[in-house]
Design a protein around this motif. Structure first.
Motif, mmCIF file in Angstrom:
data_model
loop_
_atom_site.group_PDB
_atom_site.id
_atom_site.type_symbol
_atom_site.label_atom_id
_atom_site.label_comp_id
_atom_site.label_asym_id
_atom_site.label_seq_id
_atom_site.Cartn_x
_atom_site.Cartn_y
_atom_site.Cartn_z
ATOM 1 N N LEU A 112 0.837 -1.198 0.000
ATOM 2 C CA LEU A 112 0.000 0.000 0.000
ATOM 3 C C LEU A 112 0.872 1.249 0.000
ATOM 4 O O LEU A 112 0.623 2.197 -0.730
ATOM 5 C CB LEU A 112 -0.953 0.014 1.201
ATOM 6 C CG LEU A 112 -1.797 1.282 1.370
ATOM 7 C CD1 LEU A 112 -2.659 1.540 0.144
ATOM 8 C CD2 LEU A 112 -2.654 1.180 2.622
ATOM 9 N N ARG A 113 1.918 1.248 0.818
ATOM 10 C CA ARG A 113 2.830 2.398 0.846
ATOM 11 C C ARG A 113 3.467 2.627 -0.518
ATOM 12 O O ARG A 113 3.573 3.752 -0.982
ATOM 13 C CB ARG A 113 3.916 2.199 1.906
ATOM 14 C CG ARG A 113 3.397 2.316 3.328
ATOM 15 C CD ARG A 113 4.516 2.290 4.348
ATOM 16 N NE ARG A 113 5.580 3.233 4.087
ATOM 17 C CZ ARG A 113 5.533 4.541 4.392
ATOM 18 N NH1 ARG A 113 4.468 5.044 4.955
ATOM 19 N NH2 ARG A 113 6.567 5.320 4.138
ATOM 20 N N ARG A 114 3.895 1.555 -1.190
ATOM 21 C CA ARG A 114 4.494 1.689 -2.520
ATOM 22 C C ARG A 114 3.480 2.262 -3.515
ATOM 23 O O ARG A 114 3.809 3.130 -4.322
ATOM 24 C CB ARG A 114 5.032 0.347 -3.012
ATOM 25 C CG ARG A 114 6.377 -0.029 -2.404
ATOM 26 C CD ARG A 114 6.997 -1.224 -3.105
ATOM 27 N NE ARG A 114 6.275 -2.459 -2.865
ATOM 28 C CZ ARG A 114 6.384 -3.213 -1.766
ATOM 29 N NH1 ARG A 114 7.199 -2.826 -0.795
ATOM 30 N NH2 ARG A 114 5.706 -4.319 -1.629
ATOM 31 N N LEU A 115 2.243 1.778 -3.449
ATOM 32 C CA LEU A 115 1.204 2.273 -4.351
ATOM 33 C C LEU A 115 0.904 3.752 -4.095
ATOM 34 O O LEU A 115 0.751 4.535 -5.039
ATOM 35 C CB LEU A 115 -0.077 1.442 -4.201
ATOM 36 C CG LEU A 115 -0.031 0.034 -4.761
ATOM 37 C CD1 LEU A 115 -1.277 -0.749 -4.320
ATOM 38 C CD2 LEU A 115 0.072 0.062 -6.273
ATOM 39 N N LEU A 116 0.814 4.136 -2.830
ATOM 40 C CA LEU A 116 0.550 5.534 -2.498
ATOM 41 C C LEU A 116 1.688 6.429 -2.978
ATOM 42 O O LEU A 116 1.456 7.520 -3.511
ATOM 43 C CB LEU A 116 0.333 5.703 -0.991
ATOM 44 C CG LEU A 116 -0.979 5.137 -0.460
ATOM 45 C CD1 LEU A 116 -0.982 5.154 1.067
ATOM 46 C CD2 LEU A 116 -2.165 5.888 -1.016
ATOM 47 N N MET A 117 2.916 5.980 -2.798
ATOM 48 C CA MET A 117 4.062 6.763 -3.256
ATOM 49 C C MET A 117 4.015 6.916 -4.766
ATOM 50 O O MET A 117 4.300 7.999 -5.301
ATOM 51 C CB MET A 117 5.358 6.075 -2.814
ATOM 52 C CG MET A 117 6.507 6.984 -2.645
ATOM 53 S SD MET A 117 6.102 8.333 -1.517
ATOM 54 C CE MET A 117 6.995 9.607 -2.314
ATOM 55 N N LYS A 118 3.633 5.882 -5.477
ATOM 56 C CA LYS A 118 3.521 5.946 -6.939
ATOM 57 C C LYS A 118 2.449 6.958 -7.343
ATOM 58 O O LYS A 118 2.661 7.757 -8.266
ATOM 59 C CB LYS A 118 3.185 4.552 -7.489
ATOM 60 C CG LYS A 118 2.950 4.496 -8.969
ATOM 61 C CD LYS A 118 4.254 4.578 -9.732
ATOM 62 C CE LYS A 118 4.034 4.312 -11.200
ATOM 63 N NZ LYS A 118 4.345 5.431 -12.042
ATOM 64 N N VAL A 119 1.316 6.960 -6.666
ATOM 65 C CA VAL A 119 0.252 7.921 -6.966
ATOM 66 C C VAL A 119 0.765 9.340 -6.756
ATOM 67 O O VAL A 119 0.577 10.219 -7.597
ATOM 68 C CB VAL A 119 -1.008 7.658 -6.099
ATOM 69 C CG1 VAL A 119 -1.991 8.802 -6.187
ATOM 70 C CG2 VAL A 119 -1.672 6.352 -6.506
ATOM 71 N N ILE A 120 1.448 9.570 -5.638
ATOM 72 C CA ILE A 120 1.982 10.903 -5.340
ATOM 73 C C ILE A 120 3.003 11.315 -6.398
ATOM 74 O O ILE A 120 2.964 12.426 -6.921
ATOM 75 C CB ILE A 120 2.595 10.935 -3.925
ATOM 76 C CG1 ILE A 120 1.478 10.801 -2.894
ATOM 77 C CG2 ILE A 120 3.416 12.203 -3.707
ATOM 78 C CD1 ILE A 120 1.965 10.509 -1.493
ATOM 79 N N GLU A 121 3.919 10.415 -6.720
ATOM 80 C CA GLU A 121 4.942 10.738 -7.719
ATOM 81 C C GLU A 121 4.330 11.021 -9.086
ATOM 82 O O GLU A 121 4.819 11.863 -9.824
ATOM 83 C CB GLU A 121 5.956 9.599 -7.813
ATOM 84 C CG GLU A 121 6.848 9.520 -6.584
ATOM 85 C CD GLU A 121 7.647 8.233 -6.516
ATOM 86 O OE1 GLU A 121 7.441 7.319 -7.356
ATOM 87 O OE2 GLU A 121 8.482 8.129 -5.603
ATOM 88 N N ASP A 122 3.250 10.315 -9.424
ATOM 89 C CA ASP A 122 2.575 10.544 -10.707
ATOM 90 C C ASP A 122 1.810 11.858 -10.725
ATOM 91 O O ASP A 122 1.775 12.554 -11.737
ATOM 92 C CB ASP A 122 1.609 9.398 -11.032
ATOM 93 C CG ASP A 122 2.333 8.112 -11.411
ATOM 94 O OD1 ASP A 122 3.567 8.138 -11.600
ATOM 95 O OD2 ASP A 122 1.651 7.072 -11.514
#
Length: 152
Positions: free
Chosen positions: A124-134
């Protein structure tokens, strides 16, 4: 519980963010600050004295938005705003000793809160970081200024 199967991704993200922000504010209420104030104090501590515009850039909000938070923090004696020596039209923000003490206490609350949130999986943390970076580059292209109407 609402039928979340019908929710858009955007609604899920904003709901999760709002629930997290509310939980933060409940924890910090006893200290007399909000989560936005906590992040502001931490940013000033991390980057040293900053102009209101520089602080807003670090926080990804407008100078007007951070100005409201700074006004409350100033009234509480947690930050000190003074004219810049190089440009008297620019205000520089610094932490006061009470601001440093309160930030230290708020960081203790943060560590406890983080333990509560460890139920979130590493995925979940990896997915959230990806959303933020995108989303961040699209939201704040080159000038780091927030779009009108958006708050922290």
């Amino acid at each position: 519980m609402p039928d979340t199967d019908l929710w858009t991704t955007e609604r899920m993200l904003t709901t999760a963010a709002r629930l997290t922000e509310n939980a933060w504010n409940e924890r910090l209420h006893a200290l007399g600050i909000t989560h936005a104030a906590f992040i502001t104090l931490r940013t000033v501590e991390a980057h040293g004295p900053l102009s209101q515009v520089e602080l807003a850039d670090h926080l990804h909000v407008t100078a007007q938005t951070v100005g409201r938070t700074l006004a409350r923090l100033g009234q509480q004696g947690l930050v000190y705003r003074h004219s810049s020596e190089s440009d008297r039209r620019t205000f520089v923000v610094s932490l006061t000793e009470p601001g440093r003490s309160l930030l230290s206490e708020a960081e203790r609350h943060e560590r406890e809160f983080a333990l509560d949130l460890q139920r979130a999986s590493p995925e979940l943390r990896r997915l959230l970081m990806k959303v933020i970076e995108d989303l961040l580059p699209a939201r704040f292209p080159s000038n780091g200024v927030e779009q009108a109407g958006q708050n922290s």
